[in-house]
Design a protein around this motif. Structure first.
Motif, PDB file in Angstrom:
ATOM      1  N   LEU A 196      55.058 -24.581  -0.021  1.00 20.62           N
ATOM      2  CA  LEU A 196      54.851 -23.586  -1.084  1.00 20.62           C
ATOM      3  C   LEU A 196      53.377 -23.480  -1.475  1.00 20.62           C
ATOM      4  O   LEU A 196      52.858 -22.379  -1.666  1.00 20.62           O
ATOM      5  CB  LEU A 196      55.701 -23.944  -2.304  1.00 20.62           C
ATOM      6  N   ILE A 197      52.714 -24.624  -1.594  1.00 20.29           N
ATOM      7  CA  ILE A 197      51.292 -24.597  -1.946  1.00 20.29           C
ATOM      8  C   ILE A 197      50.483 -23.959  -0.821  1.00 20.29           C
ATOM      9  O   ILE A 197      49.569 -23.155  -1.057  1.00 20.29           O
ATOM     10  CB  ILE A 197      50.778 -26.018  -2.250  1.00 20.29           C
ATOM     11  N   ALA A 198      50.828 -24.283   0.415  1.00 18.07           N
ATOM     12  CA  ALA A 198      50.128 -23.677   1.554  1.00 18.07           C
ATOM     13  C   ALA A 198      50.319 -22.166   1.556  1.00 18.07           C
ATOM     14  O   ALA A 198      49.362 -21.399   1.729  1.00 18.07           O
ATOM     15  CB  ALA A 198      50.643 -24.285   2.860  1.00 18.07           C
ATOM     16  N   GLY A 207      47.491 -19.318   1.489  1.00 18.71           N
ATOM     17  CA  GLY A 207      47.226 -18.798   2.837  1.00 18.71           C
ATOM     18  C   GLY A 207      48.506 -18.619   3.623  1.00 18.71           C
ATOM     19  O   GLY A 207      49.547 -18.297   3.066  1.00 18.71           O
ATOM     20  N   LYS A 208      48.458 -18.900   4.920  1.00 14.52           N
ATOM     21  CA  LYS A 208      49.610 -18.733   5.812  1.00 14.52           C
ATOM     22  C   LYS A 208      49.981 -20.079   6.436  1.00 14.52           C
ATOM     23  O   LYS A 208      49.126 -20.763   7.004  1.00 14.52           O
ATOM     24  CB  LYS A 208      49.272 -17.721   6.918  1.00 14.52           C
ATOM     25  N   ALA A 258      47.261 -27.231   0.391  1.00 15.26           N
ATOM     26  CA  ALA A 258      46.109 -26.355   0.161  1.00 15.26           C
ATOM     27  C   ALA A 258      45.062 -26.509   1.266  1.00 15.26           C
ATOM     28  O   ALA A 258      44.524 -25.517   1.774  1.00 15.26           O
ATOM     29  CB  ALA A 258      45.500 -26.658  -1.211  1.00 15.26           C
ATOM     30  N   GLU A 259      44.780 -27.743   1.660  1.00 20.82           N
ATOM     31  CA  GLU A 259      43.775 -28.001   2.698  1.00 20.82           C
ATOM     32  C   GLU A 259      44.190 -27.403   4.040  1.00 20.82           C
ATOM     33  O   GLU A 259      43.349 -26.932   4.812  1.00 20.82           O
ATOM     34  CB  GLU A 259      43.552 -29.501   2.865  1.00 20.82           C
ATOM     35  N   SER A 260      45.499 -27.419   4.326  1.00 22.21           N
ATOM     36  CA  SER A 260      45.973 -26.972   5.644  1.00 22.21           C
ATOM     37  C   SER A 260      45.727 -25.489   5.887  1.00 22.21           C
ATOM     38  O   SER A 260      45.774 -25.033   7.034  1.00 22.21           O
ATOM     39  CB  SER A 260      47.463 -27.286   5.803  1.00 22.21           C
ATOM     40  N   VAL A 261      45.483 -24.719   4.808  1.00 23.22           N
ATOM     41  CA  VAL A 261      45.235 -23.280   4.972  1.00 23.22           C
ATOM     42  C   VAL A 261      43.821 -22.902   4.546  1.00 23.22           C
ATOM     43  O   VAL A 261      43.511 -21.727   4.345  1.00 23.22           O
ATOM     44  CB  VAL A 261      46.278 -22.446   4.179  1.00 23.22           C
ATOM     45  N   GLY A 262      42.947 -23.916   4.395  1.00 23.14           N
ATOM     46  CA  GLY A 262      41.547 -23.652   4.096  1.00 23.14           C
ATOM     47  C   GLY A 262      41.270 -23.168   2.692  1.00 23.14           C
ATOM     48  O   GLY A 262      40.342 -22.383   2.461  1.00 23.14           O
ATOM     49  N   ALA A 263      42.037 -23.640   1.695  1.00 21.56           N
ATOM     50  CA  ALA A 263      41.800 -23.252   0.303  1.00 21.56           C
ATOM     51  C   ALA A 263      40.439 -23.760  -0.170  1.00 21.56           C
ATOM     52  O   ALA A 263      39.892 -24.727   0.386  1.00 21.56           O
ATOM     53  CB  ALA A 263      42.910 -23.802  -0.593  1.00 21.56           C
ATOM     54  N   SER A 264      39.917 -23.146  -1.212  1.00 21.31           N
ATOM     55  CA  SER A 264      38.619 -23.556  -1.752  1.00 21.31           C
ATOM     56  C   SER A 264      38.720 -24.938  -2.385  1.00 21.31           C
ATOM     57  O   SER A 264      39.817 -25.408  -2.722  1.00 21.31           O
ATOM     58  CB  SER A 264      38.142 -22.565  -2.814  1.00 21.31           C
ATOM     59  N   LYS A 265      37.582 -25.580  -2.561  1.00 25.55           N
ATOM     60  CA  LYS A 265      37.543 -26.914  -3.168  1.00 25.55           C
ATOM     61  C   LYS A 265      38.163 -26.891  -4.566  1.00 25.55           C
ATOM     62  O   LYS A 265      38.910 -27.802  -4.947  1.00 25.55           O
ATOM     63  CB  LYS A 265      36.094 -27.406  -3.243  1.00 25.55           C
ATOM     64  N   GLU A 266      37.859 -25.838  -5.321  1.00 21.90           N
ATOM     65  CA  GLU A 266      38.396 -25.722  -6.684  1.00 21.90           C
ATOM     66  C   GLU A 266      39.920 -25.595  -6.666  1.00 21.90           C
ATOM     67  O   GLU A 266      40.616 -26.215  -7.484  1.00 21.90           O
ATOM     68  CB  GLU A 266      37.782 -24.516  -7.411  1.00 21.90           C
ATOM     69  N   ASP A 267      40.437 -24.807  -5.719  1.00 24.26           N
ATOM     70  CA  ASP A 267      41.891 -24.642  -5.615  1.00 24.26           C
ATOM     71  C   ASP A 267      42.563 -25.947  -5.173  1.00 24.26           C
ATOM     72  O   ASP A 267      43.652 -26.285  -5.654  1.00 24.26           O
ATOM     73  CB  ASP A 267      42.231 -23.527  -4.629  1.00 24.26           C
ATOM     74  N   VAL A 268      41.925 -26.682  -4.265  1.00 23.27           N
ATOM     75  CA  VAL A 268      42.494 -27.962  -3.815  1.00 23.27           C
ATOM     76  C   VAL A 268      42.558 -28.941  -4.987  1.00 23.27           C
ATOM     77  O   VAL A 268      43.577 -29.614  -5.191  1.00 23.27           O
ATOM     78  CB  VAL A 268      41.670 -28.566  -2.652  1.00 23.27           C
ATOM     79  N   LEU A 269      41.503 -29.022  -5.776  1.00 22.74           N
ATOM     80  CA  LEU A 269      41.481 -29.936  -6.931  1.00 22.74           C
ATOM     81  C   LEU A 269      42.546 -29.550  -7.950  1.00 22.74           C
ATOM     82  O   LEU A 269      43.231 -30.416  -8.517  1.00 22.74           O
ATOM     83  CB  LEU A 269      40.096 -29.942  -7.577  1.00 22.74           C
ATOM     84  N   LEU A 279      50.298 -22.649 -12.654  1.00 19.82           N
ATOM     85  CA  LEU A 279      51.007 -21.506 -12.079  1.00 19.82           C
ATOM     86  C   LEU A 279      50.461 -20.188 -12.622  1.00 19.82           C
ATOM     87  O   LEU A 279      50.359 -19.203 -11.895  1.00 19.82           O
ATOM     88  CB  LEU A 279      52.510 -21.616 -12.370  1.00 19.82           C
ATOM     89  N   GLU A 280      50.115 -20.190 -13.891  1.00 17.82           N
ATOM     90  CA  GLU A 280      49.595 -18.968 -14.506  1.00 17.82           C
ATOM     91  C   GLU A 280      48.206 -18.616 -13.972  1.00 17.82           C
ATOM     92  O   GLU A 280      47.867 -17.442 -13.832  1.00 17.82           O
ATOM     93  CB  GLU A 280      49.549 -19.127 -16.028  1.00 17.82           C
ATOM     94  N   SER A 281      47.409 -19.633 -13.683  1.00 16.05           N
ATOM     95  CA  SER A 281      46.015 -19.370 -13.304  1.00 16.05           C
ATOM     96  C   SER A 281      45.766 -19.327 -11.801  1.00 16.05           C
ATOM     97  O   SER A 281      44.789 -18.722 -11.348  1.00 16.05           O
ATOM     98  CB  SER A 281      45.099 -20.434 -13.928  1.00 16.05           C
ATOM     99  N   ARG A 282      46.631 -19.977 -10.993  1.00 17.87           N
ATOM    100  CA  ARG A 282      46.333 -20.126  -9.559  1.00 17.87           C
ATOM    101  C   ARG A 282      47.388 -19.547  -8.619  1.00 17.87           C
ATOM    102  O   ARG A 282      47.190 -19.579  -7.404  1.00 17.87           O
ATOM    103  CB  ARG A 282      46.176 -21.627  -9.223  1.00 17.87           C
TER     104      ARG A 282
END
Length: 325
Positions: free
Chosen positions: A55-57, A61-62, A184-195, A300-303
């Motif tokens: 779900l996070i991925a 991303g995909k 998050a990392e598996s789909v190349g999310a930004s550092k801020e999104d991963v944190l 959930l509201e912000s990301r």
């Protein structure tokens, strides 16, 4: 409400792909090992951790083979840790089903756990992602450290809520935190999104563990352990910690110290369980879960922009807090 169907809705195909990858990873020709691995496949559970990764991925991303191999690696690491934990705890059951060491013996269980751990490392190597490999390696270290911290805390006479959260963050919360981060990392999310995802996962893990700990104050065959089982093992959890610290009842504190010293009777455990319920321990633990739930909703509201994924993740958090086993 059928929370699990809501959770799975955006990731039905991806979850089926994960299950195929996971089951294939545990295929083996060796008779005894094959039997043990097939038993583990059959008690796979609800797939809460892989679903969180997927779900996070999908939110950022995909879902790709990288995501799936990472999810298999993490689920196998978690599975190996449970097999080993059952040996350490001398548990005959897990969630109402026979443990591997109950079906075979401790020697077989340790070796099966080692095989699964090695398979986890093999699968995570297929991601070709140094950071995901590092996450899984760090998770393995954190889980072992958390178990040792819990054992050392049993010998500590202090009854501390801070120590309770420290132990959780090194165990259950670490697993959910790694799920969200790896997804998050598996789909190349930004550092801020991963944190942000990591913190979201940690909060889910804390809720999950508090709910598990509340179960210990009520007898249920579904849960697979009797009332006060944690206390038998020398552990004091949040409900009792709150009741003891808020009342400073000397008689109950003396019983709590006997629990930590493994010098407790079943009657004394029953008295502390009743004392905890009567002095707001369960209510306080419930309140703390909802505090962490609020933090999850902020993520959930912000990301989470996609409405279907937001509904799914909301159902996920609601299920963790409201589940009955």
């Amino acid at each position: 409400m059928d929370y699990l169907s809501l959770i799975k809705q955006p990731i039905v195909e991806e979850l089926n792909d994960f299950i195929q990858f996971f089951n294939k990873s545990l295929d083996h020709d060796n008779g005894l090992l094959s039997q043990a691995l097939n038993h583990i496949k059959q008690r796979a559970g609800k797939r809460m951790r892989p679903m969180l990764i997927l779900l996070i991925a999908k939110n950022f991303g995909k879902v790709s083979d990288t995501t799936l191999h990472a999810a298999v690696g993490l689920e196998l690491l978690h599975t190996a840790s449970l097999v080993h934990d059952d040996v350490v705890d001398e548990s005959a059951e897990r969630r109402g089903q026979k443990s591997v060491n109950a079906l075979y013996d401790n020697k077989v269980s340790v070796l099966v756990g080692d095989f699964i751990l090695s398979t986890a490392l093999l699968n995570v190597s297929y991601t070709h992602s140094e950071i995901i490999v590092r996450y899984l390696a760090e998770l393995g270290r954190t889980l072992s450290d958390g178990e040792i911290l819990q054992l050392s805390n049993i010998q500590n006479a202090d009854i501390s809520e801070d120590a309770y959260y420290e132990i959780i963050k090194g165990k259950t919360a670490a697993l959910f935190e790694a799920c969200a981060a790896i997804g998050a990392e598996s789909v190349g999310a930004s550092k801020e999104d991963v944190l942000a995802a990591k913190k979201f996962g940690q909060n889910i893990g804390i809720i999950f563990q508090i709910r598990d700990d509340i179960f210990d104050y009520y007898n249920s065959d579904e849960i697979g352990k009797p009332t006060g089982n944690d206390m038998i093992d020398g552990k004091l959890t949040l409900p009792a910690i709150y009741a003891l610290n808020s009342t400073n009842n000397e008689e109950m504190i003396a019983i709590a110290r006997k629990i930590k010293a493994h010098q407790i009777s079943s009657d004394e455990i029953a008295r502390l369980v009743d004392f905890t319920k009567q002095n707001g321990g369960i209510d306080y633990a419930e309140k703390r879960m909802w505090d962490f739930h609020s933090e999850c909703m902020s993520f959930l509201e912000s990301r989470v922009a996609d409405e279907e994924i937001r509904k799914s993740l909301t159902a996920y958090v609601d299920y963790v807090i409201k589940r009955k086993l």
